[in-house]
Design an enzyme around this catalytic site. Structure first.
Site, short mmCIF file in Angstrom:
data_model
loop_
_atom_site.label_atom_id
_atom_site.label_comp_id
_atom_site.label_asym_id
_atom_site.label_seq_id
_atom_site.Cartn_x
_atom_site.Cartn_y
_atom_site.Cartn_z
N ASP A 1 -13.69 6.77 -3.47
CA ASP A 1 -13.42 6.42 -4.70
C ASP A 1 -13.68 7.27 -6.20
O ASP A 1 -13.05 7.50 -6.74
CB ASP A 1 -13.34 4.84 -5.10
CG ASP A 1 -12.38 4.01 -4.02
OD1 ASP A 1 -11.32 4.63 -3.99
OD2 ASP A 1 -12.45 3.03 -3.58
N TYR B 1 -2.93 2.10 -12.31
CA TYR B 1 -1.74 2.94 -12.09
C TYR B 1 -0.53 2.21 -11.86
O TYR B 1 0.51 2.79 -11.80
CB TYR B 1 -2.04 3.97 -10.68
CG TYR B 1 -2.29 3.35 -9.57
CD1 TYR B 1 -1.47 2.76 -8.64
CD2 TYR B 1 -3.43 3.21 -9.02
CE1 TYR B 1 -1.44 2.23 -7.46
CE2 TYR B 1 -3.69 2.62 -7.74
CZ TYR B 1 -2.85 1.99 -6.88
OH TYR B 1 -3.23 1.35 -5.87
N LYS C 1 -14.23 -3.88 1.51
CA LYS C 1 -15.03 -2.86 1.08
C LYS C 1 -16.53 -2.90 1.33
O LYS C 1 -17.20 -1.79 1.76
CB LYS C 1 -14.67 -2.17 -0.06
CG LYS C 1 -13.31 -1.76 -0.32
CD LYS C 1 -13.01 -0.83 -1.90
CE LYS C 1 -11.59 -0.27 -2.03
NZ LYS C 1 -11.54 0.31 -2.96
N SER D 1 0.79 -1.17 -0.07
CA SER D 1 -0.09 -0.16 -0.03
C SER D 1 0.96 1.16 -0.04
O SER D 1 1.87 1.26 0.81
CB SER D 1 -0.89 0.08 1.36
OG SER D 1 -1.59 1.17 1.03
N GLY E 1 -16.82 -4.56 -11.51
CA GLY E 1 -16.17 -5.00 -10.29
C GLY E 1 -16.45 -3.61 -9.03
O GLY E 1 -17.29 -3.08 -9.50
N GLY E 2 -15.93 -3.90 -8.24
CA GLY E 2 -15.92 -2.60 -7.08
C GLY E 2 -15.56 -1.34 -7.37
O GLY E 2 -16.21 -0.35 -7.38
N ALA E 3 -14.49 -1.24 -8.35
CA ALA E 3 -14.21 0.10 -8.88
C ALA E 3 -15.20 0.78 -9.96
O ALA E 3 -15.30 1.83 -9.94
CB ALA E 3 -12.56 0.07 -9.44
N GLY F 1 -4.55 6.29 -13.87
CA GLY F 1 -5.24 5.82 -12.63
C GLY F 1 -4.46 6.61 -11.21
O GLY F 1 -4.95 6.53 -10.08
N THR G 1 -9.57 -1.25 2.01
CA THR G 1 -9.28 -1.80 0.92
C THR G 1 -9.70 -3.33 0.41
O THR G 1 -10.07 -3.88 1.52
CB THR G 1 -8.02 -1.25 0.17
OG1 THR G 1 -7.97 -1.46 -1.27
CG2 THR G 1 -6.77 -2.14 1.09
#
Ligand code: NAP
Length: 282
Positions: free
Chosen positions: A105, A225, A69, A18, A132-134, A246, A65
């Site tokens: 986010d 990213y 989440k 992270s 998905g989640g993002a 990103g 994360t």
């Protein structure tokens, strides 16, 4: 750090990679705030105890994360309205023992689009790759800010359909399978956003769509990213499209979280510098 230090952190699993603690600690130092951040590896089995730990140890807040989440929401006292709409949180704020969940986010993505690509969301026709989640955070946030229509394309089309149904509560939305995208004319689209992990390290030679479909009228955004510039973004630029990576979303979601904890607007350029340095020295 001393006996007055206010603790924040990030919890997930795995978490050792992270970038959040470095990014947040740099801001605390720069702003002269007696706060500190650290990363905590939390397994699914220990999630409830970890949340109790936030209260017991009087942490001011944490980022949350993968993979927690969604699961963590049931242990919180209150969920912010946008986070509830998204169905996931990434930030917890501890208000004197009351834990409130937020999702920064999607808002971070929108802010980054505006700051870096000078692109507003209102009335834009958007194609989201992934469900998905993002994708959920980005899709709901774009819908709530007035995108005119959102197409969701995913490998598992049932997940695309579910997200499109949810987005339809705000703006017209339809689902398509990622495999059938080849047949879709992207001339009717303003913004393409890759929220899949296709193109991420180590699969850096992969692309979620064919470069034949890209054109100069598009803004192409990739949430990935690492690498900073994916193959998709290289291809977009080669076609004369605008490319947006990103890093900005990551920085902005962290900036919004830090503001919720401290009440201070963080220096985002400093945060971006720390993240870019870490990514380039990998
Ligand atoms: P997730 O919930 O696991 O979703 C992954 C998505 O990628 C799903 O739609 C999945 O499709 C698709 N996918 C994965 N491998 C695929 C393949 N080989 N072919 C086709 N589709 C594939 O993950 P997430 O949390 O949404 O994260 C997705 C990406 O966004 C990651 O690269 C992550 O690093 C990035 N991200 C960036 C930020 C930021 O701040 N910049 C924030 C969050 C996430 P299926 O549904 O068919 O499995």
């Amino acid at each position: 750090m001393d006996s007055q230090t206010i603790m924040t952190g990030v919890m997930g699993n795995p978490i050792r990679q992270s970038l959040s603690p470095d990014m947040h600690n740099a801001v605390y130092k720069e702003l002269g705030l007696n706060y500190a951040s650290a990363a905590f590896a939390v397994t699914k089995e220990n999630l409830r105890q970890a949340v109790e730990g936030i209260r017991a140890l009087s942490f001011r807040g944490v980022n949350v994360t993968i993979p927690h989440k969604v699961a963590i929401m049931e242990y919180l006292d209150e969920i912010d309205e946008e986070a509830s709409d998204i169905g996931a949180i990434n930030t917890i704020v501890n208000e004197n023992g009351k834990l409130i969940g937020y999702n920064t986010d999607g808002r971070g993505f929108v802010q980054s689009l505006l700051d870096e690509a000078l692109c507003t969301v209102a009335e834009k026709r958007v194609l989201i790759l992934g469900a998905g989640g993002a994708a959920r955070a980005v899709g709901i946030s774009l819908a709530r800010r007035g995108a005119s229509q959102i197409v969701v394309a995913n490998r598992s089309v049932d997940k695309a359909a579910e997200l499109a149904r949810h987005i339809s509560n705000h703006v017209p939305s339809q689902a398509i399978s990622l495999g059938k995208l080849e047949g879709m004319d992207l001339k009717e689209i303003d913004i393409v956003i890759n929220t899949t992990s296709i193109g991420m390290v180590p699969e850096i030679n992969e692309m979620p769509i064919s470069d034949k479909q890209l054109h100069s009228g598009l803004l192409v955004s990739d949430l990935i990213y690492n690498p900073i510039q994916t193959k998709l973004l290289h291809a977009a630029e080669a076609k004369g499209a605008k490319a947006h990576n990103g890093v900005g979303m990551f920085v902005q979601q962290g900036a919004l979280a830090l503001e919720l904890w401290t009440g201070h607007k963080p220096p985002v350029d400093l945060m971006r510098g720390i993240v870019l340095q870490r990514l380039m020295n990998k």
